[in-house]
Design a protein around this motif. Sequence first.
Motif, short mmCIF file in Angstrom:
data_model
loop_
_atom_site.label_atom_id
_atom_site.label_comp_id
_atom_site.label_asym_id
_atom_site.label_seq_id
_atom_site.Cartn_x
_atom_site.Cartn_y
_atom_site.Cartn_z
N LEU A 170 0.82 -1.21 0.00
CA LEU A 170 0.00 0.00 0.00
C LEU A 170 0.86 1.26 0.00
CD1 LEU A 170 -2.97 0.83 -0.01
CD2 LEU A 170 -2.91 0.82 2.49
N THR A 171 2.01 1.20 0.66
CA THR A 171 2.93 2.34 0.65
C THR A 171 3.41 2.63 -0.77
OG1 THR A 171 3.69 1.88 2.89
CG2 THR A 171 5.14 3.21 1.52
N HIS A 172 3.72 1.57 -1.53
CA HIS A 172 4.12 1.76 -2.92
C HIS A 172 2.95 2.30 -3.75
CE1 HIS A 172 8.12 -0.06 -2.71
NE2 HIS A 172 7.60 -0.99 -1.94
N ALA A 173 1.75 1.79 -3.50
CA ALA A 173 0.58 2.30 -4.22
C ALA A 173 0.37 3.78 -3.92
CB ALA A 173 -0.66 1.50 -3.83
N GLN A 174 0.57 4.16 -2.66
CA GLN A 174 0.37 5.56 -2.27
C GLN A 174 1.40 6.46 -2.95
OE1 GLN A 174 1.23 6.86 1.81
NE2 GLN A 174 -0.91 7.52 1.94
N ARG A 175 2.63 5.97 -3.10
CA ARG A 175 3.66 6.75 -3.80
C ARG A 175 3.23 7.03 -5.24
NH1 ARG A 175 9.15 7.74 -3.29
NH2 ARG A 175 10.39 7.75 -5.22
N HIS A 176 2.68 6.00 -5.89
CA HIS A 176 2.21 6.21 -7.26
C HIS A 176 0.97 7.08 -7.29
CE1 HIS A 176 5.08 2.99 -8.06
NE2 HIS A 176 5.00 3.33 -9.32
N LEU A 177 0.16 6.98 -6.27
CA LEU A 177 -1.01 7.86 -6.18
C LEU A 177 -0.57 9.32 -6.09
CD1 LEU A 177 -4.10 7.46 -6.05
CD2 LEU A 177 -3.92 7.55 -3.55
N LEU A 178 0.53 9.57 -5.37
CA LEU A 178 1.08 10.93 -5.28
C LEU A 178 1.57 11.40 -6.65
CD1 LEU A 178 2.96 10.90 -1.86
CD2 LEU A 178 1.31 12.64 -2.62
N TRP A 179 2.22 10.49 -7.40
CA TRP A 179 2.64 10.88 -8.75
C TRP A 179 1.42 11.24 -9.60
CZ3 TRP A 179 6.61 6.49 -8.37
CH2 TRP A 179 7.91 7.01 -8.21
N MET A 180 0.35 10.45 -9.47
CA MET A 180 -0.85 10.75 -10.24
C MET A 180 -1.45 12.09 -9.82
SD MET A 180 -2.42 6.87 -10.19
CE MET A 180 -3.94 7.23 -11.08
N ALA A 181 -1.43 12.37 -8.51
CA ALA A 181 -1.95 13.64 -8.01
C ALA A 181 -1.12 14.80 -8.56
CB ALA A 181 -1.95 13.65 -6.49
N ARG A 182 0.18 14.60 -8.65
CA ARG A 182 1.04 15.66 -9.20
C ARG A 182 0.75 15.89 -10.69
NH1 ARG A 182 4.84 17.98 -6.15
NH2 ARG A 182 5.38 17.04 -4.14
N ALA A 228 -10.27 3.65 -0.72
CA ALA A 228 -10.05 5.08 -0.97
C ALA A 228 -9.03 5.27 -2.09
CB ALA A 228 -9.58 5.77 0.31
N ALA A 229 -7.97 4.47 -2.05
CA ALA A 229 -6.94 4.60 -3.08
C ALA A 229 -7.52 4.31 -4.47
CB ALA A 229 -5.78 3.65 -2.79
N TRP A 230 -8.35 3.27 -4.57
CA TRP A 230 -8.93 2.95 -5.87
C TRP A 230 -9.94 4.01 -6.29
CZ3 TRP A 230 -8.26 1.44 -10.33
CH2 TRP A 230 -9.28 1.06 -11.19
N THR A 231 -10.73 4.52 -5.36
CA THR A 231 -11.71 5.56 -5.69
C THR A 231 -11.02 6.77 -6.32
OG1 THR A 231 -13.18 4.86 -3.90
CG2 THR A 231 -13.47 7.10 -4.75
N HIS A 232 -9.97 7.25 -5.66
CA HIS A 232 -9.29 8.45 -6.16
C HIS A 232 -8.40 8.13 -7.36
CE1 HIS A 232 -10.88 10.68 -2.83
NE2 HIS A 232 -10.27 9.90 -1.94
N GLY A 233 -7.66 7.01 -7.27
CA GLY A 233 -6.79 6.66 -8.37
C GLY A 233 -7.56 6.39 -9.66
N ARG A 234 -8.71 5.75 -9.52
CA ARG A 234 -9.56 5.48 -10.68
C ARG A 234 -10.00 6.78 -11.35
NH1 ARG A 234 -14.80 4.53 -12.52
NH2 ARG A 234 -15.27 2.39 -13.23
N ALA A 235 -10.45 7.72 -10.52
CA ALA A 235 -10.91 9.01 -11.06
C ALA A 235 -9.78 9.78 -11.72
CB ALA A 235 -11.54 9.83 -9.93
N TRP A 236 -8.60 9.75 -11.10
CA TRP A 236 -7.47 10.49 -11.66
C TRP A 236 -6.97 9.85 -12.95
CZ3 TRP A 236 -4.61 10.99 -6.31
CH2 TRP A 236 -5.37 11.84 -5.48
N TRP A 237 -7.00 8.50 -13.00
CA TRP A 237 -6.59 7.82 -14.22
C TRP A 237 -7.53 8.23 -15.37
CZ3 TRP A 237 -5.03 1.93 -14.29
CH2 TRP A 237 -4.47 1.62 -15.54
N ILE A 238 -8.81 8.26 -15.11
CA ILE A 238 -9.78 8.67 -16.14
C ILE A 238 -9.51 10.11 -16.58
CG2 ILE A 238 -12.22 9.20 -16.55
CD1 ILE A 238 -12.89 6.80 -14.74
N GLN A 239 -9.25 10.97 -15.60
CA GLN A 239 -8.98 12.38 -15.92
C GLN A 239 -7.73 12.52 -16.78
OE1 GLN A 239 -9.10 14.91 -12.47
NE2 GLN A 239 -8.07 16.61 -13.51
#
Length: 264
Positions: A170-182, A228-239
């Motif tokens: 999950l820590t690795h997933a969160q790091r990639h989530l931060l890249w997606m947020a950036r 939560a990670a999938w909810t936000h990551g899914r939306a950001w990937w679509i965006q």
Amino acid sequence: MLPQQHLIERVGSLCRADERLVAALTYGSFAQGEGDAYSDIEFWLFHGDRAVDPHTWISGVGDVRHVVVNEFGAHVAFFPGPVRGEFHFAPATAIETVRTWPARGADTDRMIVLDRTGGLRRALDSLPRHTRVPGTAEEIDEVCGRFVNWLLLAHHVSRRGELMRALDALTHAQRHLLWMARLVSGSTRRWLTPSRAAESDLPPFLVAAVHEATATADAASIDRAVAAAWTHGRAWWIQLADRSGRPVPAGLFADIDACVPMTP
């Protein structure tokens, strides 16, 4: 003056006085002009034919509490404070490998501590100031795909009862989530370490979203974080896919939707 700055000055004096050294550079927060009381000091030291004993050399910098070699081969010294100092020792032939770094991260003049031949300056000047950020549809898709790779691993091993392993994934997933947020926000200057200054770089709603993907080592907490990670990551990937014109992998989305609940 901060203790770190005194140590940095001491390292500079030692480098200039040590004829065995051909070149030396500093990097990190102080080289970037962002150092504070919590920052490390970080160096690369390049020696000629006469090798340098790292422990002996570091002992001349100051009152060393302990030295350990980290996973990447750097000697990490702990000075009073505690202040963490990272020292990489390498032969002068390795100066050319500097050209393979993704970026300088700071101005050349601020990074050079010693350069007897000019080779270090030439190597540093060959690098871009900042890391290249993924920009093509394929590159952005890869960042998002790697996020899902770690997220699914976290989900699967937590179901097996391996909660500590799930936290690691999950820590690795969160790091990639931060890249997606950036990528979503356009705040990509600190790309190599996406968590660095994220609280000030990113809009509060994106920071809050990434916080929701944090868990403790119990099944319910991990389930909430994965959802939560999938909810936000899914939306950001679509965006991000909409911006690049590349479709998202609909079949994969459907598979994950079926096994990972999304938050409201």
